[in-house]
Every structure is written in C-alpha cells, then in structure tokens.
Design an enzyme around this catalytic site. Structure first.
Site, short mmCIF file in Angstrom:
data_model
loop_
_atom_site.label_atom_id
_atom_site.label_comp_id
_atom_site.label_asym_id
_atom_site.label_seq_id
_atom_site.Cartn_x
_atom_site.Cartn_y
_atom_site.Cartn_z
CE LYS A 1 18.97 -40.54 6.05
NZ LYS A 1 19.88 -39.54 5.44
CG ASP B 1 13.52 -38.71 8.14
OD1 ASP B 1 14.54 -39.43 8.09
OD2 ASP B 1 13.42 -37.62 7.57
CB THR C 1 21.97 -39.40 10.48
OG1 THR C 1 21.44 -39.17 11.78
CG2 THR C 1 21.21 -38.56 9.47
NE ARG D 1 18.26 -32.16 1.81
CZ ARG D 1 18.12 -33.07 2.75
NH1 ARG D 1 19.04 -33.19 3.70
NH2 ARG D 1 17.09 -33.88 2.73
N1 ADP Z 1 20.49 -40.80 -5.94
C1 ADP Z 1 19.98 -39.59 -6.21
N2 ADP Z 1 19.81 -39.19 -7.48
C2 ADP Z 1 19.31 -37.95 -7.74
N3 ADP Z 1 18.96 -37.06 -6.80
C3 ADP Z 1 19.09 -37.42 -5.52
C4 ADP Z 1 19.61 -38.69 -5.17
N4 ADP Z 1 19.65 -38.78 -3.82
C5 ADP Z 1 19.17 -37.60 -3.37
N5 ADP Z 1 18.84 -36.79 -4.37
C6 ADP Z 1 18.33 -35.42 -4.24
O1 ADP Z 1 18.85 -34.87 -3.04
C7 ADP Z 1 17.82 -34.27 -2.28
C8 ADP Z 1 17.91 -34.79 -0.86
O2 ADP Z 1 17.54 -36.15 -0.83
P1 ADP Z 1 16.75 -36.76 0.43
O3 ADP Z 1 16.13 -38.02 -0.04
O4 ADP Z 1 15.82 -35.73 0.99
O5 ADP Z 1 17.94 -37.05 1.43
P2 ADP Z 1 17.88 -37.60 2.94
O6 ADP Z 1 16.47 -38.00 3.22
O7 ADP Z 1 18.83 -38.75 2.98
O8 ADP Z 1 18.34 -36.49 3.82
C9 ADP Z 1 16.51 -34.57 -2.97
O9 ADP Z 1 15.95 -33.37 -3.43
C10 ADP Z 1 16.83 -35.43 -4.15
O10 ADP Z 1 16.33 -34.80 -5.30
MG MG Z 2 15.23 -37.06 4.63
#
Ligand code: ADP
Ligand code: MG
Length: 359
Positions: free
Chosen positions: A79, A124, A173, A232
């Site tokens: 996200k 967020d 979430t 992640r």
């Molecule tokens: N579609 C994707 N392709 C490659 N890497 C991704 C992808 N989605 C997430 N990541 C990796 O996963 C990690 C977590 O993503 P993040 O955007 O922080 O998740 P969220 O905000 O939903 O918790 C990041 O470091 C990113 O590099």
């Molecule tokens: Mg996040």
C-alpha cells in the site's frame, strides 16, 4: 521526493512480525531501497494495477489532479509502495502521515493547508483517525475546503480556508472499519490481495538482483513458499537467507541453503513461525484440538490475548489450520497433519482437555 523517509509509524500486525528482532535500521533502509518506483516494476495485483493505471493516465491526459484513492489490504502487500508510485506517476510530491499521528482536527488542518497543488497526501491507517479530523477530511476531500475553528466555546468562529486540489491516498488494513461517508468519498478503491507464490518469486528475484545476491530459481521458490503471500515478508526472509548463505556457504542461495536458513530462523515450510506453532501446538496438545477460549489459549503460550488474536490467528485461519467458533478456537484436521500429530480417538496423542478451563 524522498523515498526513504517513511515518517508514518511502522504498522505492526500480521505481516510485520517475522524476524522482527532483525528489523533494525539497516533493514528499514533496505526495505525502502527495494520499493518498486513505478507501476511497471510493481509485481502482481494485476487488477488494481490496471485500474489505477487508467485512473492516473486519464487524470494526466486531462491535466487534472488524480481522484482520491483508497488502498485496502493486509500489512506488507504494497500500500505504501503504491502510494509513492501514484505520486511518481503523477509527477507530484508526496506527504506521508497516518491516522494515529492526527490526534486533533487542527493537526489535519495544518497539513491540509500546507499542501501544494496536485500534491499526494498519503494517510496510512486512515481508519485510526480521530472523529473530528475525519469530519474535517470529508469537506477537504469533496470541496477542497476546510473550516478552521478559531476560539473556544460560544465565541468560536469557523473561518473557511480554500485548499488547492490534492490527491488523498488512504491506506487501511480494514476497509470494513471505515465509515461509509468516508469510503464513499474516494473515487477509486483498490483492494490488495495476497500474492501467489510465483509472484513472490518474482519479487524475490528482483530484490535479490538489487541486493546483489546470487539466487537460484529453486531458492527463490523455497523462500516464496514460506512468505505468507506477503512481499514484505519475502524481502525479510530473503535478507536472512542472504546472511546465512554468506556465513555458512559461498553466498549462492540454493533451495537447500534457503530451507536450512529458514529452519534456523524457525520459519517452517508453510511459513508458520515460532508463535504460530506454539499456538497451534498448545491447541492440539493441551486442549485436544479445542474448542478452547482465546484467553486460555493465550495463557498457555504465555502471550497476550491480543497477540494471539491479531498476530497469530489471522494467518492460521487463512491457512485453514484454525477456526474461530462461538465456543472457542478449534484446530482443523490440517493442523494435526501439519504438526505431525494424530487427533484424539484416532491414535496415540494425550487426553483432550477441552472444556476444562473455560468455554
Ligand atoms: N507488488 C510489489 N512488487 C515488489 N515489491 C513489493 C510489492 N509490494 C510490496 N513490495 C515490497 O514489500 C515491502 C512492503 O511494502 P509496503 O508498501 O510497505 O506495504 P504496506 O504499506 O501495504 O504495508 C516494500 O519494501 C516493497 O519493496
Ligand atoms: Mg505501509
């Protein structure tokens, strides 16, 4: 734009816990470095990506600011990454904050009034914003206007303040927790799904390349299978496997090295970690598979109730290993099989004690 600066507090939850002892500053920085920077680099989530691509292209073609976007999905699915991509694709700066960081409507007013035209505001954990801030946000989203309240009590006056058009990107979430008036004000909602193993394999390969890790296909597959459908986690496991491969082998990640490394970090073939297995083990060995009350189960594994409920259970439920029933937690046949145990009445496990302690 600063990709490395995630000023929002780090979300904790299912996806954030694995190997968390190792989630130090270096890891945080590496995570930022691994973020895809445009839609083309973003792996998987085909539907969201395609829809978002249309929304952004159309806005760009009109020379307009993109509509507000809501992203929902479990922690670690991308996200935050996607919000940064939205800003990058629009050539706009991004401001990052979070629901819990906005305690008062005044905090939000300060942020909103300092936005520049076309800026992306990433909020967020938007479901954790305070009520008054939420109400201020309604008007800001719809009319690009806020009423700043000056003074207190009967003498207080509302001073309307015009805002430049901006794009709100909200992440949550739990889309279900958003009040409908807020949800309805987003022009586009993207629901992020868990990733298929092959998609995670691509994420792992990409990250390995960026980290300079030599990775065999089977090694990537091994890590992907233990990553709970979550990029992640895949990236974190990759970094731990890299450490192991460096210290114990020649640095090349083979399937064998990946499996050995993840065994050291207590991540099993299905992605369960120590806590997950403790919960499942207690449910099976102490309570004969249940039903057993959450509090009892938590005491049995020496954890807080919330930890068991919010950290371990969502994944166990998703994996079909545990069910939440009105009478308590129940293990499924798959749980017995996964821990290599035999359900009572079918062989040699100890006596079931269900109902002894509570519910
Ligand atoms: N579609 C994707 N392709 C490659 N890497 C991704 C992808 N989605 C997430 N990541 C990796 O996963 C990690 C977590 O993503 P993040 O955007 O922080 O998740 P969220 O905000 O939903 O918790 C990041 O470091 C990113 O590099
Ligand atoms: Mg996040």
């Amino acid at each position: 734009m600063n990709w490395d600066d995630e000023s929002a507090p780090v979300t904790t939850g299912d996806g954030d816990r694995l190997v968390e002892a190792a989630a130090d500053g270096e890891d945080r920085a590496v995570e930022a470095a691994l973020r895809p920077k445009d839609l083309g680099e973003f792996v998987g989530q085909e539907r969201v990506r395609e829809q978002l691509d249309l929304v952004l292209k159309a806005a760009r073609a009109r020379g307009a600011t993109a509509d507000h976007v809501l992203l929902s999905g479990a922690p670690g699915l991308g996200k935050t990454t996607l919000s940064m991509i939205i800003a990058a694709e629009m050539g706009a700066p991004i401001r990052i904050t979070s629901g819990p960081a906005i305690q008062h409507a005044g905090d939000l007013a300060a942020i909103l009034s300092s936005l520049t035209e076309g800026e992306v505001l990433f909020l967020d954990e938007i479901h954790r914003m305070s009520r008054p801030a939420e109400e201020m946000l309604y008007m800001a989203m719809e009319d690009f206007r806020v009423d700043v309240i000056v003074g207190k009590g009967p003498g207080a006056t509302a001073i309307p303040l015009e805002l430049p058009p901006f794009t709100l990107v909200g992440a949550t979430t739990r889309a279900g927790l958003l009040p409908p008036p807020l949800r309805d004000r987003f022009g586009f909602t993207g629901h992020m799904e868990f990733y298929a193993p092959l998609e995670l394999q691509r994420v792992i390969h990409r990250s390995a390349r960026l980290l300079g890790v030599e990775m065999e296909e089977a090694g990537a597959a091994e890590i992907a299978g233990r990553s709970r459908g979550t990029p992640r986690i895949a990236n974190r496991l990759l970094r731990r496997v890299r450490d192991y491969a460096q210290v114990k082998a020649d640095g090349v990640v083979t399937q064998e090295i990946a499996a050995q490394a993840l065994q050291v970090y207590e991540v099993d073939a299905r992605g369960l970690d120590r806590l997950d297995r403790a919960v499942l083990g207690a449910l099976l060995k102490l309570f004969g598979g249940g039903p057993v009350g959450l509090s009892t189960l938590a005491v049995a594994v020496g954890e807080e109730r919330e930890t068991v409920e919010e950290v371990a259970e969502p994944f166990l439920v998703r994996e079909g290993l545990l069910a939440r029933t009105p009478r308590g937690r129940v293990a499924t046949p798959a749980a017995w099989a996964h821990l290599g145990l035999t359900p009572p009445g079918q062989g040699s496990t100890g006596p079931g004690q269900q109902g002894l302690f509570d519910r």
